[in-house]
Design a protein around this motif. Structure first.
Motif, PDB file in Angstrom:
ATOM      1  N   ARG A  20      -3.128  23.775 -22.595  1.00 42.81           N
ATOM      2  CA  ARG A  20      -2.160  24.873 -22.688  1.00 42.81           C
ATOM      3  C   ARG A  20      -0.901  24.555 -21.888  1.00 42.81           C
ATOM      4  N   GLN A  41      -1.688  21.494 -32.375  1.00 40.75           N
ATOM      5  CA  GLN A  41      -2.151  22.528 -31.444  1.00 40.75           C
ATOM      6  C   GLN A  41      -2.623  23.810 -32.123  1.00 40.75           C
ATOM      7  N   LEU A  47       6.821  23.093 -25.693  1.00 40.58           N
ATOM      8  CA  LEU A  47       7.515  24.214 -26.319  1.00 40.58           C
ATOM      9  C   LEU A  47       8.837  24.492 -25.607  1.00 40.58           C
ATOM     10  N   ARG A  48       8.810  24.473 -24.278  1.00 41.16           N
ATOM     11  CA  ARG A  48      10.045  24.696 -23.510  1.00 41.16           C
ATOM     12  C   ARG A  48      11.066  23.599 -23.792  1.00 41.16           C
ATOM     13  N   GLU A  83      12.732  24.338 -27.081  1.00 42.92           N
ATOM     14  CA  GLU A  83      13.701  25.426 -26.921  1.00 42.92           C
ATOM     15  C   GLU A  83      14.980  24.926 -26.254  1.00 42.92           C
ATOM     16  N   PRO A 128      -1.079  26.636 -33.048  1.00 42.14           N
ATOM     17  CA  PRO A 128      -0.698  27.828 -32.285  1.00 42.14           C
ATOM     18  C   PRO A 128      -0.851  29.100 -33.119  1.00 42.14           C
ATOM     19  N   CYS A 144       8.516  20.444 -33.768  1.00 42.73           N
ATOM     20  CA  CYS A 144       7.862  21.714 -34.107  1.00 42.73           C
ATOM     21  C   CYS A 144       6.696  21.488 -35.055  1.00 42.73           C
ATOM     22  N   ARG A 184       2.744  34.738 -31.217  1.00 46.08           N
ATOM     23  CA  ARG A 184       4.145  34.533 -30.877  1.00 46.08           C
ATOM     24  C   ARG A 184       4.513  33.050 -30.807  1.00 46.08           C
ATOM     25  N   ASP A 185       3.592  32.217 -30.337  1.00 44.71           N
ATOM     26  CA  ASP A 185       3.885  30.783 -30.272  1.00 44.71           C
ATOM     27  C   ASP A 185       4.147  30.222 -31.668  1.00 44.71           C
ATOM     28  N   ASP A 236       2.835  24.348 -23.423  1.00 45.07           N
ATOM     29  CA  ASP A 236       3.951  25.149 -22.919  1.00 45.07           C
ATOM     30  C   ASP A 236       5.141  24.259 -22.540  1.00 45.07           C
ATOM     31  N   LEU A 241       7.493  31.444 -32.861  1.00 44.63           N
ATOM     32  CA  LEU A 241       8.578  30.726 -32.193  1.00 44.63           C
ATOM     33  C   LEU A 241       8.797  29.361 -32.835  1.00 44.63           C
ATOM     34  N   LEU A 242       7.733  28.637 -33.091  1.00 43.09           N
ATOM     35  CA  LEU A 242       7.874  27.293 -33.655  1.00 43.09           C
ATOM     36  C   LEU A 242       8.428  27.336 -35.080  1.00 43.09           C
TER      37      LEU A 242
END
Length: 223
Positions: free
Chosen positions: A14, A82, A21-22, A25, A84, A75, A87-88, A18, A91-92
């Motif tokens: 995890r 993963q 993912l950051r 972004e 996901p 992405c 929300r994850d 994260d 987001l992707l």
């Protein structure tokens, strides 16, 4: 060497997710900053008749395209590896669409730079002051959309739609003025280029609006 427990392995996975993912972004925001700069260069090219600014957009657009491909692949890899949820996942999937919107805005900025080069031999066309107002609205919308992405602010994302209505009004007004232009000298080209310019700006505003809507979707889960 002691093996990690299932819980520790889950926590490490995890944490790594994260971090990736950051990074995606942040890359999207870096790409957005390049797109903003391309718009600034296009503005200088059109209204300051700065041809050097126009030529810089093409080089920068290659960097924007590289970011687009890199983020899209990143992405897709995270979704595939993963799995996901919630929300994850939103987001992707939204990021994939957002960077496409940003890439298109960058393309329109490049087109506007090319229009500036073609307009350069002619006297300043009529209604450039109104075109400048329309351009400024589009730049403000792009800045707001990137702010919404940075803050993941659903309300700010949806507020952009109201500003898009003003750009649509600018488009209708300028289109009517330009297509009814009678004092065009010996060439239709400047008028045709101005019509193209307002089309590109109207599309830029649409893509900025899309980004805002995607932010709202990430946060609320509602389209």
């Amino acid at each position: 060497m002691q093996e990690l427990s299932t819980e520790e392995e889950r926590h490490r996975t995890r944490k790594n997710f994260d971090r990736q993912l950051r990074e995606l972004e942040q890359d999207a925001l870096r790409m957005g900053a390049l797109v903003e700069n391309s718009c600034l260069l296009a503005h200088r090219a059109l209204f300051d008749r700065d041809l050097e600014a126009a030529t810089k957009i093409d080089t920068q657009d290659k960097d924007i395209d590289r970011f687009y491909r890199q983020i899209e692949l990143g992405c897709i890899d995270l979704i595939a590896l993963q799995s996901p949820v919630s929300r994850d996942l939103r987001l992707l999937t939204a990021l994939i669409h957002m960077v496409r919107d940003l890439e298109r805005i960058g393309d329109y900025a490049e087109n506007l730079g090319e229009i500036a080069i073609k307009l350069f031999p002619y006297p300043v066309p009529p209604h450039m002051d109104r075109l400048q107002v329309m351009f400024a609205r589009c730049q403000a919308m792009l800045a707001l959309s990137l702010g919404a992405v940075s803050n993941l602010d659903a309300e700010e994302g949806l507020d952009i739609k109201a500003k898009d209505d003003a750009v649509d009004d600018d488009y209708d007004s300028l289109y009517n003025l330009l297509t009814r232009q009678t004092n065009i000298g010996t060439s239709l080209e400047p008028v045709m280029l101005m019509v193209l310019a307002i089309h590109h700006l109207e599309r830029m505003a649409d893509h900025a609006t899309n980004i805002g809507k995607r932010v709202s979707y990430i946060v609320t889960g509602k389209r």
